[in-house]
Design an enzyme around this catalytic site. Sequence first.
Site, PDB file in Angstrom:
ATOM      1  N   ASP A  37       5.039  -4.078  -4.598  1.00  0.00           N
ATOM      2  CA  ASP A  37       3.624  -3.715  -4.654  1.00  0.00           C
ATOM      3  C   ASP A  37       3.388  -2.729  -5.798  1.00  0.00           C
ATOM      4  O   ASP A  37       4.022  -1.674  -5.865  1.00  0.00           O
ATOM      5  CB  ASP A  37       3.210  -3.061  -3.329  1.00  0.00           C
ATOM      6  CG  ASP A  37       1.737  -2.668  -3.310  1.00  0.00           C
ATOM      7  OD1 ASP A  37       0.920  -3.500  -2.885  1.00  0.00           O
ATOM      8  OD2 ASP A  37       1.417  -1.537  -3.727  1.00  0.00           O
ATOM      9  N   TYR A  42      -1.304   2.274 -11.568  1.00  0.00           N
ATOM     10  CA  TYR A  42       0.011   2.929 -11.579  1.00  0.00           C
ATOM     11  C   TYR A  42       0.611   2.932 -12.983  1.00  0.00           C
ATOM     12  O   TYR A  42       1.622   3.611 -13.225  1.00  0.00           O
ATOM     13  CB  TYR A  42       0.994   2.219 -10.642  1.00  0.00           C
ATOM     14  CG  TYR A  42       0.592   2.175  -9.187  1.00  0.00           C
ATOM     15  CD1 TYR A  42      -0.493   2.901  -8.688  1.00  0.00           C
ATOM     16  CD2 TYR A  42       1.307   1.384  -8.290  1.00  0.00           C
ATOM     17  CE1 TYR A  42      -0.853   2.833  -7.355  1.00  0.00           C
ATOM     18  CE2 TYR A  42       0.953   1.315  -6.955  1.00  0.00           C
ATOM     19  CZ  TYR A  42      -0.125   2.035  -6.492  1.00  0.00           C
ATOM     20  OH  TYR A  42      -0.471   1.959  -5.168  1.00  0.00           O
ATOM     21  N   HIS A 100      -8.528  -2.280  -5.319  1.00  0.00           N
ATOM     22  CA  HIS A 100      -7.809  -1.066  -4.933  1.00  0.00           C
ATOM     23  C   HIS A 100      -8.658  -0.138  -4.061  1.00  0.00           C
ATOM     24  O   HIS A 100      -8.198   0.383  -3.050  1.00  0.00           O
ATOM     25  CB  HIS A 100      -7.324  -0.331  -6.188  1.00  0.00           C
ATOM     26  CG  HIS A 100      -6.142   0.552  -5.958  1.00  0.00           C
ATOM     27  ND1 HIS A 100      -5.268   0.915  -6.966  1.00  0.00           N
ATOM     28  CD2 HIS A 100      -5.665   1.140  -4.844  1.00  0.00           C
ATOM     29  CE1 HIS A 100      -4.327   1.688  -6.473  1.00  0.00           C
ATOM     30  NE2 HIS A 100      -4.540   1.848  -5.188  1.00  0.00           N
ATOM     31  N   GLN A 152      -4.986  -3.432   2.660  1.00  0.00           N
ATOM     32  CA  GLN A 152      -4.013  -2.352   2.508  1.00  0.00           C
ATOM     33  C   GLN A 152      -4.691  -0.999   2.723  1.00  0.00           C
ATOM     34  O   GLN A 152      -5.665  -0.674   2.054  1.00  0.00           O
ATOM     35  CB  GLN A 152      -3.377  -2.399   1.114  1.00  0.00           C
ATOM     36  CG  GLN A 152      -2.266  -1.364   0.939  1.00  0.00           C
ATOM     37  CD  GLN A 152      -1.516  -1.473  -0.364  1.00  0.00           C
ATOM     38  OE1 GLN A 152      -1.153  -0.471  -0.965  1.00  0.00           O
ATOM     39  NE2 GLN A 152      -1.264  -2.701  -0.827  1.00  0.00           N
ATOM     40  N   SER A 179       1.831   4.681   2.455  1.00  0.00           N
ATOM     41  CA  SER A 179       2.232   5.996   3.004  1.00  0.00           C
ATOM     42  C   SER A 179       2.704   5.845   4.454  1.00  0.00           C
ATOM     43  O   SER A 179       2.289   6.602   5.336  1.00  0.00           O
ATOM     44  CB  SER A 179       1.081   7.011   2.919  1.00  0.00           C
ATOM     45  OG  SER A 179       0.721   7.272   1.590  1.00  0.00           O
TER      46      SER A 179
END
Length: 268
Positions: A37, A42, A100, A152, A179
């Site tokens: 992922d 990122y 996102h 997600q 997390s």
Amino acid sequence: MSNTFDRLGYGTYKLADGEECVGGVAHAIETGYRHIDTAQGYDNEASVSVGIDRTDVGREDLFVATKLSTGNLSYDDATATARVSRDRLGVDSIDLLYVHWPINTYDPEETLPALDDLVDDGVVDRIGLSNFQPDQLDEAIDRLDHDVFAHQVECHPLLQQEKLRERAAEHDHWLVAYSPIARNRVADVDVLQEIAAAHDASPAQVSLAWLLSKDRVAPIPKAADFDHVEANWAAREIDLTADEIGRIDTLDRGERIVDFEEAPWNHE
């Protein structure tokens, strides 16, 4: 549609572009992970690709997910940057593409048709959403022509996301848990310490095992340290009892690790 979804994934958040990410991805794949992922935000999609190439595992045996950044959610930006991500990742098509965050340039009338068209054009195999509130999730599911494959969100024993897990079961999509060990805050929870001791495990491993015990939940722990990567993978072997799962079910505090003013839950 290619590639099989593996429930325990490898998250790459904050893995620096370059050797940290390349080495981390390669080691994760060699450990056994097949679900990787990443995200445009990122800044490490190219390094994920290099990490994959460092292994003997072919892309057809991996499930690679990425996410559209919050500034790339207009129709034109979403469709254009998804193709850039596909090329950076070195894949024929992206196994799973998420929105996102439903903030900034997110517009259901532009973003969601872009996702549908990316699937129709073969750029993306599956649609994902991330960090949506229940009403936003419902709206997106209603508007999209294609099914939502995954949603997600942050999810762990201290933030159990019961409503969103119920929606995942109802709509037959995956709740992908980021997390999943609450940046190891779970290590300080007495109940998790006790259960971990009974399994000769760590509270982090118990948290992952608890998530894996839930229907339609797929944790994606991020770890740079190789020992942690392997320990996370070993959590698959922990078989929690019904009593232990019940004890963990009582730990929900609504405690968020990822929170900021613009987050959707701060504007209900």
